[in-house]
Enzyme design. Structure first.
Site, PDB file in Angstrom:
ATOM      1  CG  ASP A 126      10.953  20.086  26.499  1.00 55.42           C
ATOM      2  OD1 ASP A 126      11.741  20.515  26.514  1.00 55.42           O
ATOM      3  OD2 ASP A 126       9.893  20.793  24.798  1.00 55.42           O
ATOM      4  CD  GLU A 165      13.508  18.214  28.543  1.00 52.37           C
ATOM      5  OE1 GLU A 165      14.168  19.426  28.044  1.00 52.37           O
ATOM      6  OE2 GLU A 165      13.310  17.029  27.755  1.00 52.37           O
ATOM      7  CD  GLU A 168      13.531  13.568  26.808  1.00 48.12           C
ATOM      8  OE1 GLU A 168      13.805  13.779  26.385  1.00 48.12           O
ATOM      9  OE2 GLU A 168      13.010  12.075  26.718  1.00 48.12           O
TER      10      GLU A 168
END
Length: 232
Positions: A52, A124, A48
């Protein structure tokens, strides 16, 4: 094939990519709530974090190509809208990622598969997994496909802050200002998860999670507004 395995296969068909590294896909779809008893080898928090950054690069690149004459000040709010938690969660719902996720029994029972924070984090993580499994070109193709419908919304600019909107709504109803309280903090120091309660006098409180106190407060404010039919 069980229900979740079928959902994972459907997700791969939807994004047009079969993962060579099956463990990488499984990791991207495993939420931190899954305990050791579920034979967890890891979760998607690090993916994640990487995703991002991958998402930010792809979104910035796509906006620069679409608006070659735009200045940074014009592109920034569009970028923020494209990579926002709300947008990522909406994209995850559109890709029907929820049924493919691995959650703890308790998280699943309380509707975790439809929680913005969990869905957005999974979106993400998926972008990071695609980048690692097939490179930037693959990640770019999937991004442009899954986020295709979000560019028009991003062009409308940055939405109102949910906490501001809730404050204004409460005042319009003759109520005191909303109050926020942190009810729980879990997870490692580098990736904490906060649970926040928002209360407006005369209404049942609402709880929401976020990777920071501010993010959780915004999520709670947004959820309360939506529950009361006063969404921003």
């Amino acid at each position: 094939m069980d229900r979740r395995a079928a959902a994972v296969a459907d997700l791969e068909r939807r994004i047009g990519h079969t993962f060579a590294d099956r463990k990488l896909l499984e990791l991207a779809l495993t939420h931190a709530s899954v305990g050791d008893g579920a034979k967890k080898a890891g979760d998607n928090e690090v993916l994640e974090f990487i995703g991002d950054r991958v998402l930010g690069l792809l979104a910035a690149e796509a906006l620069a190509e679409r608006f070659p004459k735009a200045k940074e000040g014009e592109l920034a709010p569009r970028l923020n809208a494209l990579v926002s938690r709300e947008t990522c969660a909406r994209v995850a719902r559109g890709a029907e990622m929820g049924p493919a996720l691995r959650l703890s029994a308790s998280s699943s029972k309380i509707g975790g598969r439809e929680t913005d924070s969990i869905l957005a984090g999974a979106a993400e993580a998926l972008m990071a997994a695609l980048y690692r499994d097939g490179g930037l070109e693959l990640a770019r193709r999937v991004f442009l496909d899954l986020w295709a419908g979000e560019f028009d919304l991003a062009n409308q600019g940055k939405p109102r802050d949910p906490k501001t909107a809730l404050q204004e709504w409460a005042q319009s109803q003759g109520k005191p200002l909303p109050t926020y309280a942190v009810k729980d903090r879990k997870g490692p120091d580098h990736a904490p998860m906060f649970t926040v309660q928002v209360t407006v006098v005369g209404l049942d409180p609402v709880f929401a999670e976020g990777r920071s106190r501010q993010e959780a407060e915004k999520a709670a404010a947004k959820a309360l507004l939506e529950r009361e039919g006063a969404g921003i």
